[in-house]
Design an enzyme around this catalytic site. Sequence first.
Site, mmCIF file in Angstrom:
data_model
loop_
_atom_site.group_PDB
_atom_site.id
_atom_site.type_symbol
_atom_site.label_atom_id
_atom_site.label_comp_id
_atom_site.label_asym_id
_atom_site.label_seq_id
_atom_site.Cartn_x
_atom_site.Cartn_y
_atom_site.Cartn_z
ATOM 1 N N VAL A 93 0.839 -1.203 0.000
ATOM 2 C CA VAL A 93 0.000 0.000 0.000
ATOM 3 C C VAL A 93 0.878 1.259 0.000
ATOM 4 O O VAL A 93 0.588 2.234 -0.697
ATOM 5 C CB VAL A 93 -0.985 -0.021 1.196
ATOM 6 C CG1 VAL A 93 -1.817 1.252 1.230
ATOM 7 C CG2 VAL A 93 -1.888 -1.247 1.123
ATOM 8 N N SER A 147 14.217 -1.099 7.691
ATOM 9 C CA SER A 147 14.386 -0.176 6.559
ATOM 10 C C SER A 147 14.976 1.170 6.972
ATOM 11 O O SER A 147 15.532 1.888 6.131
ATOM 12 C CB SER A 147 13.026 0.091 5.901
ATOM 13 O OG SER A 147 12.420 -1.114 5.525
ATOM 14 N N CYS A 157 -10.416 -3.590 2.077
ATOM 15 C CA CYS A 157 -10.430 -3.545 0.602
ATOM 16 C C CYS A 157 -11.596 -4.304 -0.024
ATOM 17 O O CYS A 157 -11.972 -4.013 -1.163
ATOM 18 C CB CYS A 157 -9.103 -4.064 0.066
ATOM 19 S SG CYS A 157 -8.513 -5.546 0.883
ATOM 20 N N GLY A 208 -3.688 -8.251 -1.858
ATOM 21 C CA GLY A 208 -4.402 -7.846 -0.646
ATOM 22 C C GLY A 208 -3.741 -8.355 0.618
ATOM 23 O O GLY A 208 -4.047 -7.885 1.714
ATOM 24 N N GLU A 229 -11.378 -11.385 8.045
ATOM 25 C CA GLU A 229 -11.886 -10.626 6.899
ATOM 26 C C GLU A 229 -13.423 -10.608 6.874
ATOM 27 O O GLU A 229 -14.028 -9.575 6.583
ATOM 28 C CB GLU A 229 -11.339 -11.261 5.613
ATOM 29 C CG GLU A 229 -11.473 -10.391 4.396
ATOM 30 C CD GLU A 229 -10.389 -9.312 4.290
ATOM 31 O OE1 GLU A 229 -9.615 -9.134 5.241
ATOM 32 O OE2 GLU A 229 -10.346 -8.639 3.246
ATOM 33 N N HIS A 272 -10.329 -7.320 -6.311
ATOM 34 C CA HIS A 272 -11.217 -8.212 -5.558
ATOM 35 C C HIS A 272 -12.567 -8.307 -6.277
ATOM 36 O O HIS A 272 -13.215 -7.295 -6.548
ATOM 37 C CB HIS A 272 -11.448 -7.665 -4.151
ATOM 38 C CG HIS A 272 -10.249 -7.725 -3.249
ATOM 39 N ND1 HIS A 272 -9.060 -8.333 -3.593
ATOM 40 C CD2 HIS A 272 -10.068 -7.246 -1.986
ATOM 41 C CE1 HIS A 272 -8.196 -8.221 -2.586
ATOM 42 N NE2 HIS A 272 -8.775 -7.560 -1.610
HETATM 43 N N1 LIG Z 1 -2.772 -4.744 0.362
HETATM 44 C C1 LIG Z 1 -4.029 -4.333 0.295
HETATM 45 O O1 LIG Z 1 -4.737 -4.542 -0.741
HETATM 46 C C2 LIG Z 1 -4.673 -3.586 1.435
HETATM 47 C C3 LIG Z 1 -5.917 -3.022 1.230
HETATM 48 C C4 LIG Z 1 -6.522 -2.323 2.254
HETATM 49 C C5 LIG Z 1 -5.896 -2.189 3.459
HETATM 50 N N2 LIG Z 1 -4.675 -2.757 3.669
HETATM 51 C C6 LIG Z 1 -4.058 -2.570 4.972
HETATM 52 O O2 LIG Z 1 -2.939 -1.676 4.836
HETATM 53 C C7 LIG Z 1 -1.941 -2.026 5.791
HETATM 54 C C8 LIG Z 1 -0.625 -2.273 5.052
HETATM 55 O O3 LIG Z 1 -0.808 -3.365 4.155
HETATM 56 P P1 LIG Z 1 0.279 -3.783 3.063
HETATM 57 O O4 LIG Z 1 -0.428 -4.737 2.197
HETATM 58 O O5 LIG Z 1 0.920 -2.584 2.485
HETATM 59 O O6 LIG Z 1 1.366 -4.549 3.999
HETATM 60 P P2 LIG Z 1 2.914 -4.865 3.704
HETATM 61 O O7 LIG Z 1 3.180 -4.965 2.248
HETATM 62 O O8 LIG Z 1 3.230 -6.035 4.564
HETATM 63 O O9 LIG Z 1 3.691 -3.559 4.274
HETATM 64 C C9 LIG Z 1 3.790 -3.299 5.656
HETATM 65 C C10 LIG Z 1 4.560 -2.016 5.894
HETATM 66 O O10 LIG Z 1 4.637 -1.764 7.309
HETATM 67 C C11 LIG Z 1 6.007 -1.563 7.670
HETATM 68 N N3 LIG Z 1 6.253 -2.007 9.041
HETATM 69 C C12 LIG Z 1 6.266 -3.275 9.517
HETATM 70 N N4 LIG Z 1 6.562 -3.289 10.845
HETATM 71 C C13 LIG Z 1 6.719 -1.974 11.199
HETATM 72 C C14 LIG Z 1 7.048 -1.327 12.421
HETATM 73 N N5 LIG Z 1 7.239 -2.017 13.565
HETATM 74 N N6 LIG Z 1 7.117 0.022 12.424
HETATM 75 C C15 LIG Z 1 6.938 0.742 11.297
HETATM 76 N N7 LIG Z 1 6.646 0.180 10.096
HETATM 77 C C16 LIG Z 1 6.522 -1.171 10.053
HETATM 78 C C17 LIG Z 1 6.786 -2.369 6.665
HETATM 79 O O11 LIG Z 1 8.134 -1.894 6.625
HETATM 80 P P3 LIG Z 1 9.398 -2.846 6.247
HETATM 81 O O12 LIG Z 1 9.456 -2.929 4.740
HETATM 82 O O13 LIG Z 1 10.549 -2.101 6.807
HETATM 83 O O14 LIG Z 1 9.176 -4.174 6.879
HETATM 84 C C18 LIG Z 1 6.010 -2.029 5.385
HETATM 85 O O15 LIG Z 1 6.361 -0.746 4.940
HETATM 86 C C19 LIG Z 1 -2.458 -3.253 6.550
HETATM 87 O O16 LIG Z 1 -3.108 -2.824 7.726
HETATM 88 C C20 LIG Z 1 -3.471 -3.837 5.579
HETATM 89 O O17 LIG Z 1 -4.450 -4.605 6.216
HETATM 90 C C21 LIG Z 1 -4.025 -3.445 2.680
#
Ligand SMILES: NC(=O)c1ccc[n+]([C@@H]2O[C@H](COP(=O)([O-])OP(=O)(O)OC[C@H]3O[C@@H](n4cnc5c(N)ncnc54)[C@H](OP(=O)(O)O)[C@@H]3O)[C@@H](O)[C@H]2O)c1
Length: 348
Positions: free
Chosen positions: A15, A40, A148, A178, A200, A240
């Site tokens: 995201v 990071s 989502c 997702g 979910e 989705h």
């Molecule tokens: N993907 C979707 O379609 C979607 C849709 C709606 C909502 N969401 C929601 O959006 C959020 C992010 O989802 P995503 O899919 O982007 O997840 P993701 O790809 O796993 O990314 C997670 C992010 O959080 C960072 N992070 C992890 N641990 C952390 C910490 N302790 N402190 C600060 N940053 C930290 C990670 O950094 P590093 O790279 O350094 O590990 C990365 O930038 C979730 O709550 C998810 O449910 C996702």
Amino acid sequence: MSKIPIGILGATGVVGQRFIQMLEHHPWFEVAWLAASDRSEGKLYAEAAKWRLKTPIPANIAAMKVSPATPAGAPKVIFAALDASIAAEMEPRFADAGCAVVSNSSALRMQSDVPLVIPEVNSSHIKLIDIQAWRKKSGGYVVTNPNCSAIGLVLALAPLQQFGLETVMAVTMQAISGAGYPGVASLDILGNVIPFIRNEEEKMEEETRKLLGQLNGSKVIPGAFAMSAQCNRVAVEDGHTESVSVRLRTKPKREEIIAAWNSFRSEPQQLKLPSAPELPVVYLEASDRPQPRFDIDMGAGMTTAVGRLRPCGVLDWKFTVLSHNTIRGAAGAAVLNAELLKVKGYLA
Ligand SMILES: NC(=O)c1ccc[n+]([C@@H]2O[C@H](COP(=O)([O-])OP(=O)(O)OC[C@H]3O[C@@H](n4cnc5c(N)ncnc54)[C@H](OP(=O)(O)O)[C@@H]3O)[C@@H](O)[C@H]2O)c1
């Protein structure tokens, strides 16, 4: 007009990357700060992020250093894309420090004083900001966008509310993006369907009712319809798809339902918010559409596509919904929320 500096928490994730892509040429907002985990922190963004999008990393972002995820030195407007467990602790910390936190996470969505908003559907709910303790103490606050799969469903249901929504049943086929990055292991998902996504179904059911609920003073009275969701993960990259059945009190004709979808316009369209799609919902007549491969990019990923409207043998009508999970379902939803907040004077 000078742009509003914004920060992204979780900037390296699925995201977070969409935020960067969507904000590259944004007329009002400018990415000034990026933060992620301590894995990071201190690295250049291009080294820290495993960039998964088809457009290149903007050059200025690639060369930006990933900051510690603390409010010190962060801008006053934060787009947050953190896992719920981390967001639960971190988003309040930023709000407490005076930041407007525009969140994607489920952590605070159902908190009674936190608005859960789709600008086309329930923009009035942003008034909940005024009763938040953070707002009173430091000016900071938290606003959230839905899950989502809830967002596409709610955009398809909102135009049907005029017919008296009584019952909603939805079965999802959710893309692997997702699940974040690296997400679901390839050996688990290739050639397979996984009939379980943790929490979910609960999120879809409660968020749909909150989004279609009425703001009554300091709380939202949830929509009074029956709702059941079943969620599946499928081997699709983005988008989705949902098979939905509804029971409607006033028994509209097929043409009336289609007209309700195609004519649906709302505040973001009237206000001409930069990320608002011209058409929030579009009905596709072809008998085999919508499909993720062909239809997720409608309205730059912000339009919800609906198709296959036909009588349901159990409820009244059934149809298919498709929405882009990382654009309309995540980064685009939050950017549109922030645009609404700006126009309503909450980003002063
Ligand atoms: N993907 C979707 O379609 C979607 C849709 C709606 C909502 N969401 C929601 O959006 C959020 C992010 O989802 P995503 O899919 O982007 O997840 P993701 O790809 O796993 O990314 C997670 C992010 O959080 C960072 N992070 C992890 N641990 C952390 C910490 N302790 N402190 C600060 N940053 C930290 C990670 O950094 P590093 O790279 O350094 O590990 C990365 O930038 C979730 O709550 C998810 O449910 C996702």
